[in-house]
Write a protein that holds these residues in place. Structure first.
Motif, PDB file in Angstrom:
ATOM      1  N   UNK A   1      51.894 118.427  -9.999  1.00 31.80           N
ATOM      2  CA  UNK A   1      51.122 117.471  -9.204  1.00 31.80           C
ATOM      3  C   UNK A   1      51.317 117.675  -7.715  1.00 31.80           C
ATOM      4  N   UNK A   2      52.544 117.963  -7.311  1.00 30.91           N
ATOM      5  CA  UNK A   2      52.820 118.204  -5.900  1.00 30.91           C
ATOM      6  C   UNK A   2      52.098 119.455  -5.407  1.00 30.91           C
TER       7      UNK A   2
ATOM      8  N   UNK B   1      57.824 115.992  -5.232  1.00 26.10           N
ATOM      9  CA  UNK B   1      57.714 116.506  -6.604  1.00 26.10           C
ATOM     10  C   UNK B   1      58.754 115.833  -7.495  1.00 26.10           C
ATOM     11  N   UNK B   2      59.954 115.639  -6.980  1.00 25.25           N
ATOM     12  CA  UNK B   2      60.998 114.935  -7.731  1.00 25.25           C
ATOM     13  C   UNK B   2      60.587 113.499  -8.020  1.00 25.25           C
ATOM     14  N   UNK B   3      59.879 112.880  -7.080  1.00 20.80           N
ATOM     15  CA  UNK B   3      59.369 111.521  -7.304  1.00 20.80           C
ATOM     16  C   UNK B   3      58.398 111.512  -8.475  1.00 20.80           C
TER      17      UNK B   3
ATOM     18  N   UNK C   1      53.287 112.839  -8.756  1.00 30.31           N
ATOM     19  CA  UNK C   1      53.621 113.951  -7.876  1.00 30.31           C
ATOM     20  C   UNK C   1      52.521 114.248  -6.887  1.00 30.31           C
ATOM     21  N   UNK C   2      51.265 114.169  -7.345  1.00 33.68           N
ATOM     22  CA  UNK C   2      50.126 114.398  -6.451  1.00 33.68           C
ATOM     23  C   UNK C   2      50.055 113.326  -5.370  1.00 33.68           C
ATOM     24  N   UNK C   3      50.124 112.051  -5.794  1.00 32.88           N
ATOM     25  CA  UNK C   3      49.988 110.956  -4.831  1.00 32.88           C
ATOM     26  C   UNK C   3      51.126 110.964  -3.817  1.00 32.88           C
ATOM     27  N   UNK C   4      52.355 111.126  -4.301  1.00 32.27           N
ATOM     28  CA  UNK C   4      53.496 111.110  -3.376  1.00 32.27           C
ATOM     29  C   UNK C   4      53.397 112.245  -2.374  1.00 32.27           C
ATOM     30  N   UNK C   5      52.964 113.425  -2.830  1.00 34.65           N
ATOM     31  CA  UNK C   5      52.874 114.574  -1.928  1.00 34.65           C
ATOM     32  C   UNK C   5      51.686 114.452  -0.986  1.00 34.65           C
TER      33      UNK C   5
END
Length: 532
Positions: free
Chosen positions: A370-371, A419-421, A480-484
């Motif tokens: 996702x990141x 990514x870890x998130x 992962x996408x949203x956090x990044x």
């Protein structure tokens, strides 16, 4: 179209001169995804040219030089590579004359431009990896690496038997419900195929342990075989009768390690004329007695505690425990501590039929994917990094995350954290369902991502198990996408990474697009020891 053996031979032929030729190769082996080479002269290896090969997904320098080829491919290329090395040595037996020289010039096109390209990120990833390797060279972490060397060769058998066990479970349900009567004779046959290896896994652990600790493999296997021998039920230790299999793989590991030390002690003291008789006898006798009257009981207690703790952790902690485990797995890999989990996974598989920890830890890879997708959209003018992501995302979906980690997220810094998130949220999702009563586990270790689907097992039936794991992957991808996307870049990072000669000419800009460089830049992802 050329047949598969020709393709694999061609890959081997492309790799060999870039690692300095046959004379520069000391040893050849492979794991799930990597060709592992012992190299005599590191300066003869042409890293950039290796990374530029279409079949190479990345490289790792650890205790061996590791070339990431991906699952399946590496198992076919390695025998061809070994044959090629042997053929070249027969033609030119003179040692110390590698066939390749130079350091490679790939990835220099963007030097001095001010815009980090995939090549420069790969170089940063290599520097991070080298620093991590230096930090990880502690006695404890070197010991963990030896433990991993014992269990990693068992992974193909665990995967194969695990998939057969899954097929057998499905057929058993269909036979019991009367939907597939023709498969009734097949069920016990598949059960034997799936269970045969697991019933003797202690012996294989003993063989690999003795080999790793400098003993004779067959003596390590002989001592470990005591653990699974049915006759141990007639032996009592600490006031209790022993049970066949008590202590499992942990007991086998301890027994074979002890046997290796006893054997080496005997080799130093027993006269050569008596060595062939005395040393094996004393090794099996001493290590066997200690195993029966000590190690089996103690290892059994530890194994039971591991299973009970795993159940308690996820039953009581649920989403919180899954969140922590999923979020911390990649940092554990960076520290080299993930190798301590391998015997724990194997113990859980031996006890319960599957490990409940692996599906949660696999969510770290989902966060990474996702990141990477978010990086792809945010760096819409950096064609070099986007090319790396496009080429490595398919492997990432299948659970091979090394190229994305060391080629993209870790060198960029903040995207690795986000990514870890993503992995944490995916792990929390799977952990929550465990707390609600739907456990999801894997019948083997090694694969992750989509490649784990055939190995899934649980207490809620195949459909529920697959749904929970798929839901966790989806949550990991999205988180992962949203956090990044929203927190993975500062304004300065976006400005620097989206400005320069590799900016996409189709993206509107204040000035005319610059002409394309003379030589197309080549993405060079670098791999780590994740999941192997």
């Amino acid at each position: 179209m050329a047949p598969a053996p020709d393709k694999n031979r061609r890959i081997a032929e492309e790799i060999l001169p870039l690692v300095g030729g046959a004379a520069n190769v000391i040893s050849v082996s492979h794991c799930m995804t990597r060709l592992r080479l012992g190299i005599a002269d590191r300066t003869l290896v042409r890293d950039e040219d290796l990374r530029a090969l279409p079949a190479v997904m990345g490289v790792v320098e650890d205790d061996t030089y590791q070339i990431v080829l991906g699952p399946g491919t590496v198992a076919r290329v390695t025998p061809e590579f070994e044959r090629l090395v042997a053929e070249e040595r027969q033609q030119d037996p003179t040692p110390g004359t590698g066939s390749g020289t130079g350091t490679g010039t790939g990835g220099n096109e963007a030097a001095g431009t001010g815009t980090p390209s995939a090549e420069e990120l790969a170089a940063q990833g290599a520097a991070i990896r080298a620093e991590r390797k230096a930090r990880n060279a502690t006695p404890f972490k070197l010991f963990l690496r030896r433990i991993a060397n014992i269990f990693v060769p068992l992974i193909p058998a665990l995967i194969g038997c695990g998939i057969v066990a899954g097929i057998n479970g499905l057929l058993t349900n269909l036979v019991n419900t009367g939907h597939v009567t023709w498969a009734e004779p097949l069920v016990p046959a598949l059960a034997a195929i799936a269970s045969g290896f697991m019933s003797l896994i202690a012996v294989f652990v003993g063989i690999n342990t003795a080999k790793e600790f400098g003993g004779t493999p067959v003596l390590g296997g002989a001592v470990a075989a005591i653990i699974v021998y049915a006759g141990v039920a007639e032996v009592s230790a600490f006031g209790q009768e022993l049970a066949p299999g008590q202590g499992g793989v942990l007991g086998a590991l301890g027994a074979a390690a002890l046997a290796a030390q006893v054997e080496k002690w005997c080799r130093r003291r027993v006269p050569e004329s008596l060595d062939v008789l005395v040393t094996p006898t004393l090794t099996v006798l001493v290590a066997g007695l200690v195993t029966l009257f000590g190690l089996m009981f103690l290892a059994g207690e530890v194994s039971t505690a591991i299973g009970e703790f795993a159940d308690w952790l996820l039953s009581a902690g649920g989403a919180v425990a899954g969140f922590v485990l999923g979020g911390l797995f990649l940092p554990l890999v960076m520290l080299g501590l993930h190798q301590a989990l391998i015997p724990i996974h194997t113990t859980l598989i031996e006890q319960q039929g599957f490990t409940v920890l692996l599906p949660i830890l696999a969510m770290a890879g989902a966060g990474q994917v996702g990141a990477a997708i978010a990086v792809y959209f945010r760096l819409n003018r950096n064609t070099s990094i986007r090319k790396t992501i496009r080429s490595t995302l398919p492997a990432g979906f299948l659970g091979v995350g090394e190229p994305l980690i060391y080629g993209v997220s870790l060198p960029l810094g903040r995207p690795f954290v986000t990514a870890c998130v993503g992995g944490a949220f995916g792990g929390g999702f799977v952990g929550l369902f465990y707390q609600l009563g739907d456990s999801v586990g894997s019948t083997a270790i090694g694969p992750s991502g989509w490649a784990l689907f055939p190995l899934l097992d649980g207490n809620g039936g195949p459909a529920a198990t697959v749904a929970v794991y798929a839901g966790g992957l989806l949550v990991g991808y999205l988180a992962g996408f949203a956090a990044t996307y929203f927190f993975g870049f500062s304004r300065q990072m976006l400005t620097e990474l989206n400005t320069g000669p590799d900016a996409d000419a189709t993206t509107p800009a204040a000035e005319p697009a610059k002409p394309a460089p003379d030589k197309e830049e080549t993405a060079t992802p670098v791999a780590s020891g994740v999941g192997s």
